[in-house]
Design a protein around this motif. Structure first.
Motif, PDB file in Angstrom:
ATOM      1  N   THR A  95      17.205  11.920 -28.592  1.00 46.15           N
ATOM      2  CA  THR A  95      18.201  11.345 -28.554  1.00 46.15           C
ATOM      3  C   THR A  95      19.256  11.662 -28.815  1.00 46.15           C
ATOM      4  O   THR A  95      19.900  12.873 -29.278  1.00 46.15           O
ATOM      5  CB  THR A  95      17.403   9.428 -28.423  1.00 46.15           C
ATOM      6  OG1 THR A  95      17.634   9.657 -30.104  1.00 46.15           O
ATOM      7  CG2 THR A  95      17.140   8.648 -28.483  1.00 46.15           C
TER       8      THR A  95
ATOM      9  N   LYS B 167      21.493  11.089 -30.994  1.00 42.66           N
ATOM     10  CA  LYS B 167      22.344  10.317 -31.982  1.00 42.66           C
ATOM     11  C   LYS B 167      23.355  10.660 -33.057  1.00 42.66           C
ATOM     12  O   LYS B 167      23.072  11.724 -32.519  1.00 42.66           O
ATOM     13  CB  LYS B 167      20.556  10.538 -33.053  1.00 42.66           C
ATOM     14  CG  LYS B 167      20.309   9.309 -34.241  1.00 42.66           C
ATOM     15  CD  LYS B 167      18.877   9.726 -34.815  1.00 42.66           C
ATOM     16  CE  LYS B 167      18.528   8.935 -35.660  1.00 42.66           C
ATOM     17  NZ  LYS B 167      16.789  10.083 -36.207  1.00 42.66           N
TER      18      LYS B 167
ATOM     19  N   TYR C 230      16.656   5.220 -32.643  1.00 44.24           N
ATOM     20  CA  TYR C 230      18.070   4.428 -32.777  1.00 44.24           C
ATOM     21  C   TYR C 230      18.628   5.181 -33.233  1.00 44.24           C
ATOM     22  O   TYR C 230      18.646   5.359 -34.715  1.00 44.24           O
ATOM     23  CB  TYR C 230      17.751   2.571 -32.973  1.00 44.24           C
ATOM     24  CG  TYR C 230      16.933   2.381 -32.065  1.00 44.24           C
ATOM     25  CD1 TYR C 230      16.551   2.950 -30.541  1.00 44.24           C
ATOM     26  CD2 TYR C 230      17.457   0.866 -31.592  1.00 44.24           C
ATOM     27  CE1 TYR C 230      15.746   2.429 -30.053  1.00 44.24           C
ATOM     28  CE2 TYR C 230      16.623  -0.214 -30.925  1.00 44.24           C
ATOM     29  CZ  TYR C 230      15.563   0.824 -29.770  1.00 44.24           C
ATOM     30  OH  TYR C 230      14.767  -0.138 -28.737  1.00 44.24           O
ATOM     31  N   SER C 231      20.183   5.327 -33.148  1.00 46.67           N
ATOM     32  CA  SER C 231      21.295   5.195 -34.276  1.00 46.67           C
ATOM     33  C   SER C 231      21.340   4.507 -35.013  1.00 46.67           C
ATOM     34  O   SER C 231      20.989   3.399 -35.086  1.00 46.67           O
ATOM     35  CB  SER C 231      22.666   5.111 -33.704  1.00 46.67           C
ATOM     36  OG  SER C 231      23.197   3.900 -33.477  1.00 46.67           O
TER      37      SER C 231
ATOM     38  N   SER D 238      23.426   0.557 -34.189  1.00 46.28           N
ATOM     39  CA  SER D 238      22.087   0.384 -33.693  1.00 46.28           C
ATOM     40  C   SER D 238      20.492  -0.112 -34.368  1.00 46.28           C
ATOM     41  O   SER D 238      20.878  -1.565 -34.536  1.00 46.28           O
ATOM     42  CB  SER D 238      21.352   1.006 -32.746  1.00 46.28           C
ATOM     43  OG  SER D 238      21.882   0.569 -31.393  1.00 46.28           O
TER      44      SER D 238
ATOM     45  N   ASP E  28      23.018   1.692 -27.761  1.00 43.14           N
ATOM     46  CA  ASP E  28      22.835   3.227 -28.109  1.00 43.14           C
ATOM     47  C   ASP E  28      23.129   3.850 -26.571  1.00 43.14           C
ATOM     48  O   ASP E  28      23.481   4.900 -26.727  1.00 43.14           O
ATOM     49  CB  ASP E  28      21.508   3.566 -29.050  1.00 43.14           C
ATOM     50  CG  ASP E  28      21.774   3.830 -30.043  1.00 43.14           C
ATOM     51  OD1 ASP E  28      22.920   4.131 -30.679  1.00 43.14           O
ATOM     52  OD2 ASP E  28      20.370   3.589 -30.615  1.00 43.14           O
ATOM     53  N   HIS E  29      22.302   3.665 -26.137  1.00 46.19           N
ATOM     54  CA  HIS E  29      22.483   4.410 -24.365  1.00 46.19           C
ATOM     55  C   HIS E  29      23.531   4.340 -23.660  1.00 46.19           C
ATOM     56  O   HIS E  29      24.130   5.256 -23.304  1.00 46.19           O
ATOM     57  CB  HIS E  29      21.233   3.458 -23.475  1.00 46.19           C
ATOM     58  CG  HIS E  29      20.841   4.114 -21.874  1.00 46.19           C
ATOM     59  ND1 HIS E  29      20.457   5.198 -22.667  1.00 46.19           N
ATOM     60  CD2 HIS E  29      20.973   4.093 -20.305  1.00 46.19           C
ATOM     61  CE1 HIS E  29      20.311   5.716 -20.941  1.00 46.19           C
ATOM     62  NE2 HIS E  29      20.946   4.454 -19.832  1.00 46.19           N
TER      63      HIS E  29
ATOM     64  N   VAL F 193      26.515   5.590 -26.208  1.00 48.87           N
ATOM     65  CA  VAL F 193      26.863   7.311 -26.388  1.00 48.87           C
ATOM     66  C   VAL F 193      27.529   8.291 -26.408  1.00 48.87           C
ATOM     67  O   VAL F 193      28.025   8.967 -26.957  1.00 48.87           O
ATOM     68  CB  VAL F 193      25.210   7.575 -26.315  1.00 48.87           C
ATOM     69  CG1 VAL F 193      25.356   8.424 -24.865  1.00 48.87           C
ATOM     70  CG2 VAL F 193      24.967   9.468 -27.035  1.00 48.87           C
TER      71      VAL F 193
ATOM     72  N   ARG G 216      32.916   3.842 -30.897  1.00 43.62           N
ATOM     73  CA  ARG G 216      31.746   2.873 -31.120  1.00 43.62           C
ATOM     74  C   ARG G 216      32.044   1.937 -32.595  1.00 43.62           C
ATOM     75  O   ARG G 216      30.756   0.540 -32.193  1.00 43.62           O
ATOM     76  CB  ARG G 216      30.883   4.231 -31.627  1.00 43.62           C
ATOM     77  CG  ARG G 216      29.877   4.577 -30.806  1.00 43.62           C
ATOM     78  CD  ARG G 216      29.312   6.092 -31.268  1.00 43.62           C
ATOM     79  NE  ARG G 216      27.709   5.675 -32.009  1.00 43.62           N
ATOM     80  CZ  ARG G 216      26.357   5.608 -31.258  1.00 43.62           C
ATOM     81  NH1 ARG G 216      26.633   5.417 -30.302  1.00 43.62           N
ATOM     82  NH2 ARG G 216      25.693   5.030 -32.486  1.00 43.62           N
TER      83      ARG G 216
END
Lengths: 762, 733
Positions: free
Chosen positions: B32, B34, B163-164, B167, B677-678, B681, B688
């Motif tokens: 990811t 991240k 997940y970040s 998130s 997240d998706h 990004v 964000r």
């Protein structure tokens, strides 16, 4: 690890099958060895092949016509569902409106044959066993239509297999299974819809295969022709029975897979080209069928222009479009202070009251208001008379005393015999704690005036829609509590003479709240006759939508158990049949039962197919490739297609609530026969004609890479199987053709399963 | 369309903004994008704040856990009445009872009662005020702590799903601030436990997934074992837990299928993988499930309201049972009750109501409740002269008898008319009276075997297994678990079976109660039934009663709702009386949580289709295979997890309630976090923050607006009529 990934990537491609150019090249380079091997086995040249094929086809077709037409005039009596479908044909010829859950095409075809034979539709096919000859019905002519289509199933099955690239013996095997199936013979010799259904369904499969084989010559005339033919056959299937939607699903899946592969960039199509493919298919397979489907309904409405037994199913607006409908000359405006009777639409009872009171306490301990009873009563009676009075707070003084009542007006209903007003209040009804009790209150008592006011809400009413007898369905909604007058098919105890319970439904929008005013008491019918209205016109689409909805809802409402209905799980194993017709004097009977041998071959083939694909998947996973690619692709694409056909024509029945019969399995059983032949080929021929698709260039000759080599043993084995099937067919023929009659031992000999409930077994 | 047209071979334009490959390596599994771990750039504003920031992977969950406990405990004792289905007493009193749910959850409730010093005397009738001696506050606190642990679990699960942090906080907030989760956790109900174990199952599964690169390591074994234990627990609370089990099952099947195809893996290792899963994910959960029943039987040793569901022998082993008053051997003139010995079998029963179809004679059923309609008197055929005053005569194996229904005075009867539900068997009814009747009233007693006695000539109560053969047709009296419709009060159908199958336990009966004034009570014996037999019996009985919980079409159940109403939160549920002076609770989700959850599932599906189509055109949307795999992995866990917890309710015939959707909701919440997240990004850090900040605020604001429905309203409901956002919410009349 990388090795694994590579192989997995390759796996994806393999699933795509014999499509990509790359792969075809790869295969060619791979196959010479196998090629030589198979070539050795080839016994006949292509030219002779063609001749033999035609001869076999001719032979099969002739036998097929013989089996379907033998003794077709027997019995000269109404058999099973001929009761319905013969009747419907008569209705078309009489042009009287009827209602049926199936779309009109097949019945139109029967009517067309009847018309050509000069039959006028005088006979109504009232009961099973009635004599045709006495009633002067050209029943043989009517039966010839389905029998012809039923006979044609055999050659079509043969051609489907030939077009799919199977050798003659395999195609003949498939056709033979269809030829000797007693159930298909029984069902297609009579005036029933299934012959048309299965015929059009097979036409669909055939034309789609033709279309698919032309995929490398996209957008040529041939390509378009077979695309449109597929769409037309699809549409005809659906126009016979809604089961055609399952055929849609079958073709739909095949088309989606095809489109998905076209989308693959390795196919080299631009997005523009892909869109062209997409729209071509939507025109051919969605819009064309829809237009044709609608056309039959248009014809249906155009022919049936006279009032008939189907009127009651339709809305009043619809009924008014029919000649001679009751609405057009028995419908009157209702005025204030008219005395009327009110009838419930669903249960056909009158709103009724009598001097008896509700008991103080019900059996379950709840307490009533002890008011006068309101019930639903099915017979004419002066206790059904109600005078409609205006509700004073809402009554516009400008309006005359006897003004016409309109949608949304508030009224009081006075029970004429007991001089009391209809009332409802927040007391639980006798049978349903959730619904309100209805009762009456003396006309002199104004203390609860609010609770006696009701609003007339006419279904689809506009503010100035007039309230009419018969023609207007309405809901009667209580002013105070907003419940709707409602009744249901539940009798009250003895204290109300088992009359039907009436109560207030809190969900006042339900369709079961519909009532209509039946007549105006004392209004002489002749006195008020209005000049005969021209029958009403309705837009075709509106009529269609109404009818289509009713067909669907009535179809799912066909849940009444029938002595011969069976669950889908029984069908493939032929657990039980249907008794169509019996004749005591000669001990003859027609019993719908498949040929157990062919039927069980069909199930066996399904099991083998699932087993082989599962074994193939597992062994591939371990890097073992047990089946050569062309054979494997054929197995997946062709047999897989038949399997999907079987799947979609069978599994959805499990989700249906209506009562189901063995003959619902007939489309699926044909698919299982095609699959059986494909499996036969896989097991005993183990090679195929390849490639069979037309190549992209216009060159006449397609270079044959593989020809199926058929050994003599295989041919003998195939013929032996069909021989056994024919023996079984002849053994069960007395039940199929209804003659000759069988003695007890004859019946018991054929009763192989406890559940085959033949007549005359004692 | 524009997107499709560009035939793409190189890197698409968007990827210039991507973090470079090296940075990506930092992500745990290189899957990811991240957000980078926080590195303090501005040292020393305040060293405590720095300390907190440095350890934010611990401080954040601790902070939310504290909040969680606050939301679950706040005003927990405010309502002093029994809300909805609250109950506890049977385990405390150690009385045998019967319920459709497995015992783990109820045992924990019992434990809560024990800890709160509750003595089992209070009856827990819905709406009643708790007496002083019931410390319901402590019981509620014990159970709501289960609900409180959901919040940190959600956080760590999100972290495990890569997940970040933003998130993960979003997911945590959704779970923390969902009014439905809060509301259901605050009472003495099973749902908080069910939810907690669902959460632990997902958590363990993700942990296990992340250990997949180190098979057979200690951590790998720990998480595999914990996953197994967790699915055992969740299935032991309610059978709904089987859906979570199915999720783990599908994950495992896919995993093993991949291993099966991995030719580089030695076969022995492959087998070890299989064995490990069989041991930890099949045998272990079953053991846990059965263990709860062992404890269940060990605690409930007194006779109680659930006796009749169990076999006669089991009942005889309960304390306070009066079967030892039974005379031993059956004689003519004895009054008996007959118990079917099949799993889930009941007592042979008849009542004055008649069959609506078939013979239209009086109904005969199998029934689990004990009443006088189960009593039958054994008589001789009418042709044989016999009176009650004669010498005692014992019934012998092979005797023809007539079974006389004591309260209605009719005889057990069968004839060649198809039974109402199982139409392939014959109907059994009650017909005639003492004098009127025919041969069809006579049955032959056949002794199958006896538990203790070798001599099979006499019929002993409790221990002898007998069959009843109809003298004319030769069919055997049978009752399996087919349930009659409403007209038969959902009791079990009794039929007569033509096939003579000696092994068929559904045709076996034993005498449960036996009264005969002329005979002395039998000798005292210690009866003991086998655990495995009782276990099966109880589970079959649970299954049968669960199936009988179908909605009654004539009765409008204001609490029930249908699955199609749930994802869009079209309904709420009143948990108690709606009178003005009662503290009212309304079970309704936080609309932001529910609606965004359902929306996220749709968006995931659309994006999946989009990516698949683009892949077919060879666009590269995912820089590495691992990222695409991760996208699919989330789809499998959240999407399929949601489907597994939702779809079965659509197919089930039984009546469904809003809280059945709660486990499914969790999966949609996880999906929301992933999609955030998706799609964010590529955004700059600040944007964000703004996006996430807005969401945090929104969900909090809506929670604050609705909080009273979960914390309890002591004012008339009309005051919150502005909360009625949808006309279908019956929050006000």
């Amino acid at each position: 690890m990388s090795q694994v990934r590579q192989r997995q990537g390759g796996d994806n491609k393999l699933k795509v099958g014999e499509k990509t150019i790359h792969e075809e090249k790869r295969k060619e380079s791979k196959t010479p060895n196998e090629d030589e091997e198979t070539k050795k086995k080839v016994v006949v040249s292509p030219g002779r092949d063609k001749q033999i094929s035609n001869a076999v086809l001719f032979f099969l077709t002739v036998s097929s016509f013989i089996t379907r037409f033998w003794n077709i005039g027997y019995p000269a009596e109404v058999v099973f569902d001929e009761v319905h479908f013969g009747k419907f044909a008569s209705y078309y010829l009489q042009r009287t409106y009827y209602f049926d859950v199936h779309p009109p095409l097949a019945k139109l075809m029967f009517a067309g044959v009847g018309w050509l034979l000069g039959y006028d539709g005088h006979y109504l096919f009232e009961n099973i066993g009635e004599d045709y000859i006495k009633n002067n019905v050209p029943y043989i002519g009517l039966r010839i239509l389905p029998a012809t289509l039923g006979a044609l199933l055999v050659p079509i099955a043969y051609l489907i297999m030939i077009e799919s690239g199977y050798p003659i013996i395999t195609a003949a095997f498939a056709a033979g299974l269809v030829l000797f199936d007693n159930a298909l013979i029984t069902q297609t010799r009579l005036i029933l819809l299934d012959a048309m259904l299965v015929f059009f369904m097979l036409c669909t499969l055939y034309s789609y295969i033709r279309f698919y084989k032309l995929r490398l010559r996209e957008f040529t005339l041939d390509w378009w022709f077979w695309l449109v033919v597929t769409g037309v056959s699809l549409s005809l299937t659906t126009s016979v029975k809604m089961v055609g939607l399952f055929t849609f699903a079958t073709i739909g899946v095949a088309v989606l897979v095809d489109l998905w592969e076209l989308l693959d960039i390795q196919r080299g199509l631009t997005m523009r080209q892909f869109r062209r493919h997409f729209f071509a298919r939507s025109i051919g397979l969605i819009f064309t069928p829809l237009a044709i489907y609608l056309f039959w309904f248009y014809l249906h409405f155009a022919i049936l222009n006279t009032s008939g037994p189907g009127d009651d199913f339709m809305s009043p607006e619809f009924q008014e479009t029919l000649h001679g409908n009751i609405m057009t000359f028995q419908s009157h405006d209702i005025r204030f202070n008219d005395t009327i009777t009110i009838k419930h639409k669903d249960t056909s009872v009158f709103l009724h009251s009598h001097l008896d009171k509700y008991p103080l306490r019900y059996d379950d301990g709840r307490i009533s208001s002890q008011g006068q009873q309101i019930t639903g009563y099915p017979h004419e009676d002066s206790n059904n008379y109600w005078r409609v009075k205006p509700a004073i707070p809402f009554f516009d003084q400008e309006r005359p005393e006897n003004d016409v009542i309109k949608h949304g007006d508030y009224i009081l209903l006075e029970h004429v015999n007991s001089l009391s007003h209809l009332l409802t209040h927040d007391v639980a009804s006798p049978l349903m704690p959730t619904n309100q009790e209805f009762t009456t209150i003396s006309v002199d008592d104004d203390s609860r005036y609010n609770e006696t006011m009701f609003q007339v809400l006419i279904v689809n009413g506009e503010p100035d829609t007039k309230w009419r007898t018969k023609a207007s369905h309405f809901r009667l909604v209580h002013y105070d509590t907003k419940v709707a007058l409602w009744t249901h098919d539940a009798p009250l105890p003895d204290w109300a003479y088992k009359q039907q319970e009436v109560n207030g439904n809190k969900n006042n929008l339900e369709k079961s709240n519909y009532w209509f005013a039946n007549e105006i008491i004392g209004k002489n019918v002749t006195e008020d006759v209005q000049p005969k209205k021209p029958t009403r016109e309705l837009a075709f689409l509106r009529k269609f939508v109404e009818l289509q909805r009713l067909m669907i809802s009535h179809n799912s409402g066909l849940t009444k158990p029938h002595p011969y209905s069976t669950g889908p799980i029984n069908w493939p194993f032929l657990v039980r049949g249907i008794s169509f017709w019996t004749k005591d004097s000669t001990r003859e009977q027609i019993y719908l039962l498949g040929n157990p041998f062919t039927w069980w071959i069909g199930v066996g083939a399904l099991a083998v197919f699932v087993g082989v694909t599962a074994a193939d998947a597992v062994s591939r996973r371990r890097g073992i490739l047990p089946i050569i690619d062309p054979v494997r692709n054929r197995l997946y694409n062709s047999a897989g297609f038949f399997f999907i056909g079987w799947f979609f024509h069978y599994i959805p029945f499990f989700l249906m609530g209506r009562s189901l019969f063995l003959h619902h399995y007939l489309p699926a059983v044909i698919c299982s026969y095609l699959l059986a032949a494909a499996v036969f080929n896989f097991m005993f021929v183990n090679s195929i004609n390849y490639p069979i698709s037309a190549s992209a260039t216009k060159k006449k000759i397609t270079r044959v890479v593989l020809t199926a080599g058929v050994g003599v043993m295989t041919i003998l084995f195939g013929i032996a199987l069909l021989g056994i099937a024919s023996v079984f067919y002849i053994f069960f023929a007395p039940l199929t053709y209804g003659t000759p009659g069988l003695d007890v031992s004859g019946v018991l000999n054929r009763k192989w399963l406890e559940t085959w409930d033949f007549h005359f077994a004692k | 369309m524009e997107e499709f047209r560009r035939r793409n071979t190189g890197i698409p334009r968007n990827y210039e903004k991507l973090p470079s490959k090296d940075q990506n390596e930092n992500g745990e599994n290189n899957k990811t994008y991240k957000a980078m771990a926080y590195k303090p750039t501005r040292p020393g504003i305040n060293k405590y704040i720095d300390l907190l920031r440095e350890h934010q992977d611990i401080t954040i969950p601790i902070f939310f856990t504290l909040l969680s406990f606050w939301t679950r405990f706040y005003l927990i004792s405010y309502s002093n009445i029994v809300v909805w289905d609250e109950f506890a007493s049977h385990y405390i009193k150690r009385e045998f009872y019967f319920d459709v749910h497995p015992p783990l959850g109820k045992m924990l409730v019992g434990l809560a009662g024990l800890l709160a010093g509750y003595d089992g005397s209070f009856e827990f009738k819905s709406g009643e005020v708790y007496p002083d001696n019931v410390n319901y506050t402590w019981m509620r606190i014990f159970l709501s702590s289960f609900g409180a642990w959901m919040v940190p679990l959600a956080y760590f699960t999100a972290i495990e799903l890569d997940y970040s942090q933003q998130s993960a906080i979003l997911v945590t907030l959704f779970v923390l601030l969902d009014t439905a989760y809060i509301c259901i956790s605050r009472f003495i109900l099973l749902d908080s436990m069910l939810l907690l174990f669902t959460f632990t199952t997902v958590f363990c599964l993700t942990k296990f997934h992340n250990e997949r690169k180190n098979p057979f390591s200690v951590d790998w074994w720990i998480w595999l074992t914990l996953t197994g234990t967790s699915i055992g627990c969740v299935s032991s609370v309610k059978w709904v837990g089987l859906f979570a089990t199915a999720l783990v099952g599908l994950y495992t099947i896919e995993d093993l299928w991949n291993k099966f195809g991995d030719l580089s893996m030695p076969k022995i290792v492959c087998c070890q993988h299989w064995l490990a899963r069989i041991g930890c994910l099949i045998i272990l959960p079953i053991t846990v499930y059965m263990l709860t029943f062992v404890i269940h039987f060990a605690i409930l040793i007194h006779s109680g309201p659930g006796d009749a569901q169990m076999s006669s022998l089991f009942q005889a082993s309960l304390i306070g049972n009066d079967f030892d008053q039974n005379p031993l051997e059956l004689a003519y003139g004895s009054k008996i009750t007959l118990k079917n010995m099949g799993y889930g079998g009941g007592l042979l029963h008849s009542h004055v109501q008649t069959y609506p179809s078939g013979s239209e004679q009086q109904q005969v059923t199998c029934y689990h409740h004990k009443d006088s309609n189960n009593d039958w008197i054994v008589k001789k055929p009418r042709e044989v002269a016999w009176s009650e005053d004669d010498e005692i005569e014992f019934v012998k194996n092979g005797d023809s008898i007539r079974l006389f229904h004591a309260s209605t005075g009719r005889n057990l009867h069968s004839h060649m008319i198809a039974a109402p539900v199982t139409t392939s068997l014959w109907e059994v009814s009650c017909y005639g009276n003492e004098t009127i009747g025919d041969q069809n009233d006579y049955w032959v007693i056949e002794v199958v075997d006896d538990l203790y006695e070798k001599d099979l000539q006499t019929v002993r109560s409790l221990t002898t297994r007998i069959r009843f053969r109809h003298i004319n047709i030769g069919c055997y009296l049978r009752a399996d678990n087919a349930v009659l419709p409403q007209w038969g009060f959902k009791q079990i159908e009794v039929t007569c079976d033509k096939s003579n199958n000696t092994k068929d336990a559904y045709t076996h009966w034993n005498i449960e109660r036996h009264w005969n004034d002329k005979l002395p009570p039998g000798p005292k014996a210690k009866y003991r039934s086998k655990f495995i037999h009782d276990f099966w019996h109880l589970n079959v009985a649970m299954y049968t009663s669960n199936n009988a919980l179908v909605p009654d079409p004539d009765k409008e159940d204001i609490l029930a709702s249908t699955p199609d109403q749930w994802p869009l939160l079209k309904v709420g549920l009143r948990m108690c009386s709606w009178a003005d002076d009662v503290v009212k609770f309304y079970l309704l989700g936080n609309p932001v949580v529910w609606w965004s959850g359902s929306l996220s599932l749709v968006i995931y599906l659309i994006s999946l289709t989009w990516y698949l189509i683009r892949q077919q055109r060879k666009y590269i949307d995912f820089p590495s295979n691992a990222q695409w795999d991760h996208f699919l992995y989330i789809g499998k866990v959240c999407g399929i997890g949601w489907l597994l917890h939702y779809l079965p309710f659509c197919i089930m015939g039984r009546v469904t309630y809003l809280h059945h959707y709660f486990p499914a909701l969790y999966f949609s919440i996880l999906m929301v976090g992933f999609l955030f997240d998706h799609f964010t990004v590529y955004l700059a850090g600040k944007t964000r923050h703004i996006v996430f900040g807005t969401c945090y605020f929104l969900v909090f604001a809506v929670f604050w607006f609705f909080k009273d429905i979960a914390f309890g309203m002591d004012y008339p409901a009309i005051e919150i009529s502005n909360r009625k956002w949808l006309s279908t919410w019956n929050i006000v009349d």
